[in-house]
Design an enzyme around this catalytic site. Structure first.
Site, short mmCIF file in Angstrom:
data_model
loop_
_atom_site.label_atom_id
_atom_site.label_comp_id
_atom_site.label_asym_id
_atom_site.label_seq_id
_atom_site.Cartn_x
_atom_site.Cartn_y
_atom_site.Cartn_z
N TYR B 12 -12.82 21.36 -40.12
CA TYR B 12 -12.94 19.96 -40.53
C TYR B 12 -11.55 19.32 -40.50
O TYR B 12 -11.04 18.83 -41.48
CB TYR B 12 -13.58 19.85 -41.93
CG TYR B 12 -14.06 18.46 -42.25
CD1 TYR B 12 -15.17 17.94 -41.60
CD2 TYR B 12 -13.41 17.68 -43.20
CE1 TYR B 12 -15.62 16.65 -41.88
CE2 TYR B 12 -13.85 16.39 -43.50
CZ TYR B 12 -14.95 15.88 -42.83
OH TYR B 12 -15.38 14.61 -43.11
N VAL B 15 -10.72 16.43 -35.20
CA VAL B 15 -11.91 16.30 -34.37
C VAL B 15 -13.17 16.59 -35.18
O VAL B 15 -14.20 15.93 -35.02
CB VAL B 15 -11.82 17.22 -33.13
CG1 VAL B 15 -13.06 17.07 -32.27
CG2 VAL B 15 -10.58 16.87 -32.31
N SER B 17 -13.73 16.04 -38.42
CA SER B 17 -14.11 14.90 -39.25
C SER B 17 -14.56 13.73 -38.37
O SER B 17 -15.48 12.99 -38.74
CB SER B 17 -12.96 14.49 -40.16
OG SER B 17 -11.82 14.14 -39.40
N GLU B 192 2.82 16.19 -32.73
CA GLU B 192 2.77 17.18 -33.81
C GLU B 192 4.17 17.64 -34.19
O GLU B 192 5.14 17.41 -33.46
CB GLU B 192 1.92 18.37 -33.36
CG GLU B 192 0.51 17.92 -33.01
CD GLU B 192 -0.46 19.07 -32.90
OE1 GLU B 192 -0.37 20.01 -33.72
OE2 GLU B 192 -1.32 19.02 -32.00
N LYS B 207 -5.92 21.76 -19.55
CA LYS B 207 -6.99 20.83 -19.17
C LYS B 207 -7.21 20.80 -17.65
O LYS B 207 -8.35 20.76 -17.19
CB LYS B 207 -6.66 19.44 -19.70
CG LYS B 207 -6.76 19.36 -21.23
CD LYS B 207 -6.10 18.08 -21.75
CE LYS B 207 -6.27 17.92 -23.26
NZ LYS B 207 -5.42 16.81 -23.78
#
Lengths: 438, 438
Positions: B12, B15, B17, B192, B207
């Site tokens: 949680y 992403v 939440s 971050e 990715k």
């Protein structure tokens, strides 16, 4: 081993031949991805006997009678690519009644008279793919129905007619007038002999009707869509747009409000910093604003044999995968399970607020500017900027350009009517809506 | 009445939440579209007892033990959103073994160690949604697997890390150096505390590994991907890029050739006329070149709670619709049915041709320029343009900027090594690849 799915295609024009090319050229690729052999069993076209190419030679059945496909028990998917209202609608309805899944790229039919088709397909649990109907090869129909299903989509801005965008791009780059660029586009095959659907915004209106129906989960009555084309755009307006840091695009705009919606098609000035202003030539783009994912843009070739053929083939593959899974259809044609008859009122264009570009053509003599400004003020229209006319002699007709703050369409209509009746105003005032400038 | 699908969410954080917010805020919308009640039955998070918000209060089961979800027979879909390799992998594998469908946004895990997971899910006929793993809220995974299934996708160009794109945008607009912008981005929550994954291109490499695997229908070994970040980019290079009519972007590039592929991540100069150059701030875009549909661009927010939550929720809705249809899965996790072990060789970065921007830092004295040019010539590198240094005094260290024609990476590496060993060259030469200039 995999299953074999039999496809019949009605209409071997641009999109029909593009679809066949995609499916045959990429047969191995498609088999590798799906494990399924997609077999084009038959093609129906009234002129089939006059047509010949290396793809057509590989098709077992060629016929002039669409019902050779519609009534063939071996056909799983009927692909309707003749366009227009009839007999296309009859072909689709009869295919569904015969238990066939259907793929079509027929935006005019779906926008104007799609309801009966959607209902029948849903009732019979049959698929109806129409990815090729909007944005050519751009994945957008299934993106709205499936990928963005967790969102309320609240705004759509689309450049969704390649011909109109090509003409506006060339007018901007080559400083030519509409008529000349149109003629060139016709010679290059980018515009049809009768270009009305493309340049007058009708095709764009068909497409935004389909997109707004899917995005807002409500059926949009096509006849309520405001439509204005690009044939009245002059070089002088493109030039003024550039001086204002803008480009003119034929934009389809749809917005969902609390209790009503707006759906409209018209030439629109947008700031050059917007990505949509960079969508040039025959390319299309659809800009969505959704409540959770926020802004997304979907860009690509909005027309042409292979791009649209790619979308049609994608639908065929999708349906083939469903058939192979042996399951019932769970996604309704329009992506929502509510009854189709829930309409939201569509706002009258006069009740929509926006900024406006106004080009008055008036005699260059004292008092004219203040007279025009006075009438604008009377209707509560305030001016955010004005462009002074260049050098002229008293008595010349000169363009006076104003950019307004946001105001009701009705105010502009009324003010312009009054201004156009002045003696000193010599041509009809040019009115272009503006997005993205306050 | 419709079916009810039970979902359990592990993690949680941002992403997690966001996903819960999307599913709860738009419960009615989703029900209207699907007819299905998507019920978040449980949330597991090690810190769950310290978390509280209006969404969390609506969740029946809150636990610190992920196995309360994984072993719950009522749960249909397990959503893994803790990120990282372990225990995320274990949670996913155990969920699959328990017959649960899985949704994840864990690009690091899928790129580096996804094979075992994909295989197990396919063997068990279970769904594994990972739309949120690339491009945040941008529909791209299913677009490649399904909408573009009729195409061979041959090239991918992606701006797929929001943090890196934000930093490069700010460096360009505000004329600040990397370190300063990074600090500001950290304060704003756009970067971050340990920004390595984002600024050194690792996240982008994860990715593009996933995208290239899907697009080229072959498993890409992550360790073969060339990765270079943006931390060495200087203001002076951004300034020179602008003078050359370019922007610097952290680009992921993947190309499929006849017998091999290239997959690489590095700062890249692209011309300002390219739409990708207009993708700024935290926005992402993926540009695909396919054989039939040609160019498409897919643009939106590449990160953030609600955009990524929208993608995760879209996967959940998609799986819920499949469960409701009661049918077997027909689309393999990676979108192709071939065995996973078919690898194409990945080209060494030195074997890839491109144009280069080279900034030498050399003493301003006679003969230096010809010495450098001579070494470039020796390695077969020809120059397409050069920027003269501005005013300087003899003895200053000045930047000498060259744009090369297309050449092998190996040639540039060798030439630069030799040039950097010259006495008159005072700093390591800056090498940035260029796309779209010949």
């Amino acid at each position: 081993m995999g299953k074999c799915i039999n496809v019949g295609i009605i209409g071997y024009g641009t999109v029909g031949s593009g679809t066949v090319e995609v499916l045959l050229d990429n047969k191995t690729t498609i088999k590798r991805k799906t494990g399924i052999d997609i077999n084009i069993k038959s093609i129906a076209d009234l002129q089939i006997n006059k047509k010949d190419d290396k793809y057509l030679r590989e098709i077992p059945v060629k016929t002039t009678d669409a019902y050779d496909i519609i009534n063939d028990p071996e056909i799983d998917i009927v692909v309707e690519l003749i366009g227009g209202y009839n007999p296309a609608k009859q072909f689709i309805m009869d295919s569904l009644k015969n238990g066939k899944h259907v793929v079509t790229a027929n935006k005019a039919l779906l926008a104007v008279d799609g309801l009966e088709i959607f209902k029948l397909a849903d009732e019979l649990g049959l698929h109806l793919g129409f990815e090729g109907s909007v944005g050519g090869g751009i994945p957008i129909i299934r993106v709205i129905k499936e990928d963005l299903a967790a969102n309320n989509i609240n705004e759509i801005y689309g450049i969704i007619n390649g011909t109109a965008n090509y003409i506006l791009t060339k007018m901007d780059l080559e400083k030519k007038e509409f008529d000349e660029v149109l003629r060139e586009a016709q010679q290059l095959g980018y515009a049809e002999a009768d270009p009305t659907f493309d340049v007058e915004g009708i095709d764009t209106a068909h497409k935004i009707t389909i997109l707004a129906t899917l995005a807002f989960n409500t059926v949009i009555p096509y006849e309520k869509v405001f439509v204005e084309g690009i044939s009245k755009i002059k070089q002088v307006d493109i030039d003024f747009a550039n001086r204002l840091g803008c480009k003119i695009k034929l934009l389809a705009i749809a917005k969902k409000h609390e209790n009503d919606i707006e759906v409209r098609v018209h030439p629109t000035m947008i700031p050059e910093r917007y990505i949509l202003s960079k969508v040039v030539d025959v390319f299309n783009a659809i800009y969505l604003v959704s409540d959770k994912v926020d802004r997304t843009i979907h860009y690509g070739r909005g027309a042409g044999a292979r791009p649209t053929g790619s979308a049609v083939a994608g639908d065929i593959i999708n349906i083939a995968r469903w058939i192979e899974s042996g399951c019932k259809k769970t996604i309704p044609i329009l992506g929502f399970k509510d009854k189709y008859t829930q309409y939201y009122p569509v706002k009258d264009i006069n009740d929509i607020r926006s900024s406006f570009y106004l080009r008055f053509n008036a005699l260059d003599k004292p008092g004219v500017l203040s007279k025009i400004a006075g009438i604008l003020g009377k209707y509560g229209i305030s001016i955010s900027s004005a462009i002074q006319p260049g050098e002229s002699s008293p008595g010349d007709v000169v363009p006076l350009v104003f950019l307004t703050h946001e105001t009701l369409g009705r105010n502009v209509t009324n003010a312009v009517n009054e201004i156009d009746s002045l003696d000193v105003v010599k041509e009809k005032t040019v009115v272009i809506r503006v997005e993205g400038k306050k």
